[in-house]
Motif scaffolding. Structure first.
Motif, PDB file in Angstrom:
ATOM      1  N   ASP A 208     102.075  24.943  32.869  1.00 39.37           N
ATOM      2  CA  ASP A 208     102.620  25.004  31.516  1.00 39.37           C
ATOM      3  C   ASP A 208     103.050  26.441  31.226  1.00 39.37           C
ATOM      4  N   TRP A 209     104.225  26.816  31.714  1.00 42.28           N
ATOM      5  CA  TRP A 209     104.668  28.199  31.556  1.00 42.28           C
ATOM      6  C   TRP A 209     104.989  28.539  30.114  1.00 42.28           C
ATOM      7  N   ILE A 210     105.485  27.569  29.353  1.00 43.66           N
ATOM      8  CA  ILE A 210     105.711  27.816  27.921  1.00 43.66           C
ATOM      9  C   ILE A 210     104.369  28.094  27.238  1.00 43.66           C
ATOM     10  N   GLY A 211     103.355  27.324  27.627  1.00 46.19           N
ATOM     11  CA  GLY A 211     102.024  27.558  27.072  1.00 46.19           C
ATOM     12  C   GLY A 211     101.467  28.919  27.445  1.00 46.19           C
ATOM     13  N   VAL A 212     101.730  29.355  28.677  1.00 44.34           N
ATOM     14  CA  VAL A 212     101.278  30.685  29.100  1.00 44.34           C
ATOM     15  C   VAL A 212     101.935  31.767  28.245  1.00 44.34           C
ATOM     16  N   GLY A 213     103.241  31.623  28.025  1.00 41.27           N
ATOM     17  CA  GLY A 213     103.945  32.599  27.201  1.00 41.27           C
ATOM     18  C   GLY A 213     103.427  32.624  25.778  1.00 41.27           C
ATOM     19  N   LEU A 214     103.199  31.447  25.199  1.00 40.76           N
ATOM     20  CA  LEU A 214     102.694  31.407  23.826  1.00 40.76           C
ATOM     21  C   LEU A 214     101.274  31.959  23.747  1.00 40.76           C
ATOM     22  N   THR A 215     100.475  31.737  24.786  1.00 42.11           N
ATOM     23  CA  THR A 215      99.122  32.296  24.802  1.00 42.11           C
ATOM     24  C   THR A 215      99.157  33.817  24.798  1.00 42.11           C
ATOM     25  N   LEU A 216     100.042  34.402  25.615  1.00 46.00           N
ATOM     26  CA  LEU A 216     100.168  35.865  25.631  1.00 46.00           C
ATOM     27  C   LEU A 216     100.631  36.392  24.277  1.00 46.00           C
ATOM     28  N   LEU A 217     101.567  35.674  23.644  1.00 44.03           N
ATOM     29  CA  LEU A 217     102.019  36.069  22.311  1.00 44.03           C
ATOM     30  C   LEU A 217     100.873  36.001  21.319  1.00 44.03           C
ATOM     31  N   ALA A 218     100.076  34.933  21.380  1.00 37.88           N
ATOM     32  CA  ALA A 218      98.951  34.791  20.464  1.00 37.88           C
ATOM     33  C   ALA A 218      97.936  35.910  20.667  1.00 37.88           C
ATOM     34  N   LEU A 219      97.671  36.273  21.923  1.00 33.56           N
ATOM     35  CA  LEU A 219      96.722  37.355  22.198  1.00 33.56           C
ATOM     36  C   LEU A 219      97.215  38.675  21.619  1.00 33.56           C
ATOM     37  N   PHE A 220      98.514  38.928  21.708  1.00 31.74           N
ATOM     38  CA  PHE A 220      99.051  40.154  21.138  1.00 31.74           C
ATOM     39  C   PHE A 220      98.933  40.150  19.614  1.00 31.74           C
ATOM     40  N   LEU A 221      99.204  39.007  18.995  1.00 31.13           N
ATOM     41  CA  LEU A 221      99.075  38.917  17.540  1.00 31.13           C
ATOM     42  C   LEU A 221      97.628  39.139  17.112  1.00 31.13           C
ATOM     43  N   ILE A 222      96.679  38.603  17.879  1.00 27.64           N
ATOM     44  CA  ILE A 222      95.268  38.798  17.555  1.00 27.64           C
ATOM     45  C   ILE A 222      94.893  40.271  17.700  1.00 27.64           C
ATOM     46  N   LEU A 223      95.430  40.923  18.724  1.00 27.22           N
ATOM     47  CA  LEU A 223      95.194  42.356  18.888  1.00 27.22           C
ATOM     48  C   LEU A 223      95.734  43.128  17.686  1.00 27.22           C
ATOM     49  N   MET A 224      96.917  42.756  17.215  1.00 25.53           N
ATOM     50  CA  MET A 224      97.497  43.396  16.034  1.00 25.53           C
ATOM     51  C   MET A 224      96.650  43.171  14.787  1.00 25.53           C
ATOM     52  N   LEU A 225      96.036  42.000  14.697  1.00 25.11           N
ATOM     53  CA  LEU A 225      95.201  41.680  13.548  1.00 25.11           C
ATOM     54  C   LEU A 225      93.833  42.349  13.619  1.00 25.11           C
ATOM     55  N   ASN A 226      93.530  42.973  14.774  1.00 28.24           N
ATOM     56  CA  ASN A 226      92.340  43.812  14.897  1.00 28.24           C
ATOM     57  C   ASN A 226      91.055  43.025  14.649  1.00 28.24           C
ATOM     58  N   THR A 227      90.948  41.844  15.280  1.00 38.82           N
ATOM     59  CA  THR A 227      89.748  41.018  15.141  1.00 38.82           C
ATOM     60  C   THR A 227      89.059  40.961  16.497  1.00 38.82           C
ATOM     61  N   ARG A 228      88.075  41.821  16.670  1.00 43.32           N
ATOM     62  CA  ARG A 228      87.440  42.021  17.969  1.00 43.32           C
ATOM     63  C   ARG A 228      86.738  40.766  18.477  1.00 43.32           C
ATOM     64  N   SER A 229      86.051  40.047  17.589  1.00 45.95           N
ATOM     65  CA  SER A 229      85.306  38.866  18.027  1.00 45.95           C
ATOM     66  C   SER A 229      86.236  37.814  18.622  1.00 45.95           C
ATOM     67  N   VAL A 230      87.419  37.640  18.043  1.00 45.91           N
ATOM     68  CA  VAL A 230      88.362  36.658  18.559  1.00 45.91           C
ATOM     69  C   VAL A 230      88.916  37.117  19.903  1.00 45.91           C
ATOM     70  N   LEU A 231      89.162  38.402  20.055  1.00 43.60           N
ATOM     71  CA  LEU A 231      89.664  38.925  21.323  1.00 43.60           C
ATOM     72  C   LEU A 231      88.649  38.725  22.444  1.00 43.60           C
ATOM     73  N   ILE A 232      87.373  38.960  22.142  1.00 45.33           N
ATOM     74  CA  ILE A 232      86.335  38.778  23.150  1.00 45.33           C
ATOM     75  C   ILE A 232      86.283  37.321  23.603  1.00 45.33           C
ATOM     76  N   VAL A 233      86.274  36.407  22.633  1.00 48.41           N
ATOM     77  CA  VAL A 233      86.228  34.984  22.968  1.00 48.41           C
ATOM     78  C   VAL A 233      87.488  34.561  23.715  1.00 48.41           C
ATOM     79  N   ALA A 234      88.625  35.116  23.330  1.00 46.24           N
ATOM     80  CA  ALA A 234      89.870  34.770  24.014  1.00 46.24           C
ATOM     81  C   ALA A 234      89.803  35.151  25.487  1.00 46.24           C
ATOM     82  N   GLY A 235      89.303  36.347  25.789  1.00 49.15           N
ATOM     83  CA  GLY A 235      89.189  36.767  27.176  1.00 49.15           C
ATOM     84  C   GLY A 235      88.251  35.869  27.971  1.00 49.15           C
TER      85      GLY A 235
END
Length: 466
Positions: A208-235
Motif C-alpha cells: 500500500d504505497w499510498i498508505g505509506v506516503g500518507l503515514t509519513l505525512l501524518a508522522l510529520f504533522l504529528i511532529l509539527m504538533l509537538n506531541t511526544r507521546s503520539v510520536l513515541i507510540v507511532a514509532g
C-alpha cells in the motif's frame, strides 16, 4: 463512487476528527465541536436502523468485560464532580463512548467497512491541511511560512504558539487561549488514528504505497504538533506492525520485499547522517526526547501531589482537584483522587480488560493467521489500541481518552467482532454444504473471505453473546 462512502456518518465522524478544535457553539460551559456532528448523526442512524441496533447490542454484549466497569466509574465520577468546574468531564466521556459503540456497530453490520474507513480517514487528513491553510491565511500566516521557519530554526515555540495557537483561536472568544492551544494534542491523536484507519481500509494484494506516503505525512504533522507521546507510540506501532506482517503474511513478492529493505536501509542511513550534522531541528528533537523538560517535571510533581491527596481521603476521594491549575495527567491517579478507591479499581479493571483482549487477540492470530478472515490488514488493526493504552497514563484530560482514542478502540473492537462472526459463518457453510449458503465475494487476499451480506442475519445477538 467510493468518495461518497465518506458521507456515511461513520466516515463523516472519522473525517471531522481532524477539525475538532472548531466549536459550533457553547452551552452551559460545554463546547459543541464540529466533530460532534458525526457522533450525533451516527447515533441517530443507530436508533433508526434495526440492523444497526442489533449490531449495537452485539457490541455491548461482547465488550461487557470493560464496558461495565468503565460505565460504573463514569457514574461515580459524575456524582463526585457534580457542581464543580469538571462536571462536564463524565458526560463528555459518555458522549464519546456512545459514538464509539455506534461506530463499532457500523463495522459489524457493514458489508465492506474498509472502504468507508479508508475514505473517511483520507478526507480527514486532507481536510486538516486545507482548513489550517484557510484559517492561517486569514491571520496572516500559511503552511509555507510555518514550514520554512521550522526547518531553518527548529523553533517549536513559533509552530505551537505562533502558528497552531493562532489558527486554533482564530474564531474563539479569546477567554482561555491555553485551553484552545491544548487541543493540538487531541488533533495529533486523531491524525495518528486516521493514518492507522487509512491503512486498515486497504484490502488489495501488494504493498500500500499510498498508505505509506500518507503515514509519513501524518508522522510529520504529528511532529509539527509537538506531541511526544503520539510520536513515541507511532514509532513503536510502525515497528510492531512490520513484525506482525512478517509473522502472519507470506503473499508479498520478492521485488516488494527487496524494495522495502532498500527503503529501510536508506531511512536508517539518512537518519544517522542527519543526526551527525549540526542542525537546529535535530537539536530540538534531541531535547524533546531527553525527558528533561518542564512537561516531564510537571507530571512528576503532579503524581507526588496526587499520592498525598489519596492519603488524605483514601476511600471517597476529594472531588474535583487541580495541581497548579492543571488536572492530574493520569487516569488511575485522577480517578482515585477525585472519586475514591472504588473508582480506581474500576478504571484498573477497564484497563486490564482492554489490554487482556488485545494481547489475546494478537497472540491467537499471530500463532494461527487463519483466524483472521477479513480482507483488512491484521497488522494495522492490531495497532489501534496501543495509543489509548499508553496515553491514559499521561493524558491531559485527567487521563481520559480523547475522541480519536475512542474511535481507535471502536474500530478495533468492531473489527474483531466482525471477524469472529465471519469465521462462524464460514464454519457454518462448511458444515452445511448441501444447502445454498450466503454468497461470498472472492477474497482480496489469500485465505481471507468476507460475507457479501450483513453478518447480523437473524442470530447476531446470539452469536455475539456466545
Amino acid at each position: 463512487m467510493s468518495a461518497l462512502k465518506a458521507f456515511h456518518p461513520a466516515g463523516l465522524l472519522i473525517a471531522l476528527m481532524s477539525v475538532q478544535w472548531a466549536p459550533i457553539a457553547k452551552t452551559a460551559g460545554f463546547s459543541v465541536q464540529v466533530a460532534y456532528l458525526g457522533i450525533i448523526l451516527l447515533i441517530m442512524l443507530t436508533l433508526a436502523s434495526a440492523g444497526m441496533r442489533r449490531g449495537f447490542v452485539a457490541v455491548l454484549r461482547r465488550n461487557a468485560s470493560w464496558l461495565v466497569p468503565y460505565a460504573v466509574y463514569l457514574l461515580l465520577l459524575t456524582l463526585a464532580l457534580y457542581g464543580s468546574p469538571g462536571q462536564n468531564m463524565a458526560p463528555r466521556q459518555i458522549f464519546y463512548l456512545t459514538g464509539a459503540l455506534c461506530l463499532s456497530a457500523f463495522i459489524v453490520q457493514s458489508r465492506d467497512p474498509g472502504r468507508t474507513l479508508r475514505t473517511g480517514a483520507g478526507i480527514g487528513i486532507s481536510l486538516f491541511i486545507l482548513v489550517i491553510e484557510i484559517i492561517a491565511r486569514d491571520v496572516g500566516l500559511s503552511w509555507y511560512v510555518a514550514l520554512q521557519h521550522f526547518l531553518t530554526t527548529g523553533d517549536f515555540d513559533f509552530i505551537v504558539y505562533g502558528f497552531f495557537r493562532a489558527v486554533f483561536n482564530a474564531y474563539s472568544d479569546g477567554e482561555d487561549l491555553a485551553v484552545a492551544a491544548a487541543l493540538k494534542n487531541g488533533v495529533a491523536v486523531s491524525i495518528f488514528v486516521m493514518s492507522l484507519i487509512f491503512r486498515i481500509g486497504y484490502g488489495r494484494r501488494g504493498a500500500d504505497w499510498i498508505g505509506v506516503g500518507l503515514t509519513l505525512l501524518a508522522l510529520f504533522l504529528i511532529l509539527m504538533l509537538n506531541t511526544r507521546s503520539v510520536l513515541i507510540v507511532a514509532g513503536v506501532s510502525m515497528l510492531l506492525a512490520g513484525l506482525l506482517r512478517s509473522a502472519t503474511r507470506h503473499d508479498e513478492s520478492t521485488a516488494a520485499l527487496v524494495m522495502k529493505m532498500a527503503l529501510a536501509i536508506m531511512l536508517v542511513l539518512g537518519t544517522v547522517l542527519i543526526f551527525l550534522t549540526d542542525n537546529p531541528v535535530v537539536g530540538m528533537i534531541s531535547d524533546r526526547f531527553a525527558f528533561e523538560d518542564a512537561s516531564t517535571e510537571n507530571r512528576v510533581a503532579q503524581y507526588g501531589w496526587a499520592l498525598q491527596m489519596i492519603e488524605h481521603n483514601l476511600l471517597l476521594g476529594n472531588g474535583y482537584t487541580e495541581h497548579d491549575g492543571r488536572l492530574i495527567h493520569n487516569l488511575f491517579l485522577s480517578a482515585w483522587v477525585q472519586a475514591g478507591l472504588v473508582a480506581f479499581f474500576l478504571v484498573a479493571s477497564f484497563y486490564l480488560a482492554v489490554a487482556g483482549i488485545w494481547v489475546a487477540f494478537v497472540f491467537k492470530v499471530t500463532c494461527n493467521p487463519q483466524r483472521w478472515v477479513l480482507p483488512l490488514p491484521f497488522e494495522w488493526v492490531a495497532m489501534l489500541p496501543i495509543l489509548p493504552l499508553f496515553r491514559v497514563w499521561l493524558s491531559g484530560d485527567a487521563g481520559h481518552l480523547f475522541l480519536g482514542e475512542w474511535v481507535a478502540l471502536a474500530t478495533f473492537f468492531g473489527c474483531i467482532l466482525r471477524n469472529d462472526l465471519a469465521m462462524r459463518e464460514i464454519a457454518g457453510m462448511r458444515g452445511h454444504a448441501n444447502r445454498v449458503p450466503v454468497s461470498f465475494r472472492a477474497p482480496r487476499r489469500a485465505g481471507q473471505l468476507m460475507p457479501s451480506t450483513s453478518p447480523a442475519i437473524g442470530r447476531l445477538e446470539h452469536d455475539a453473546h456466545g
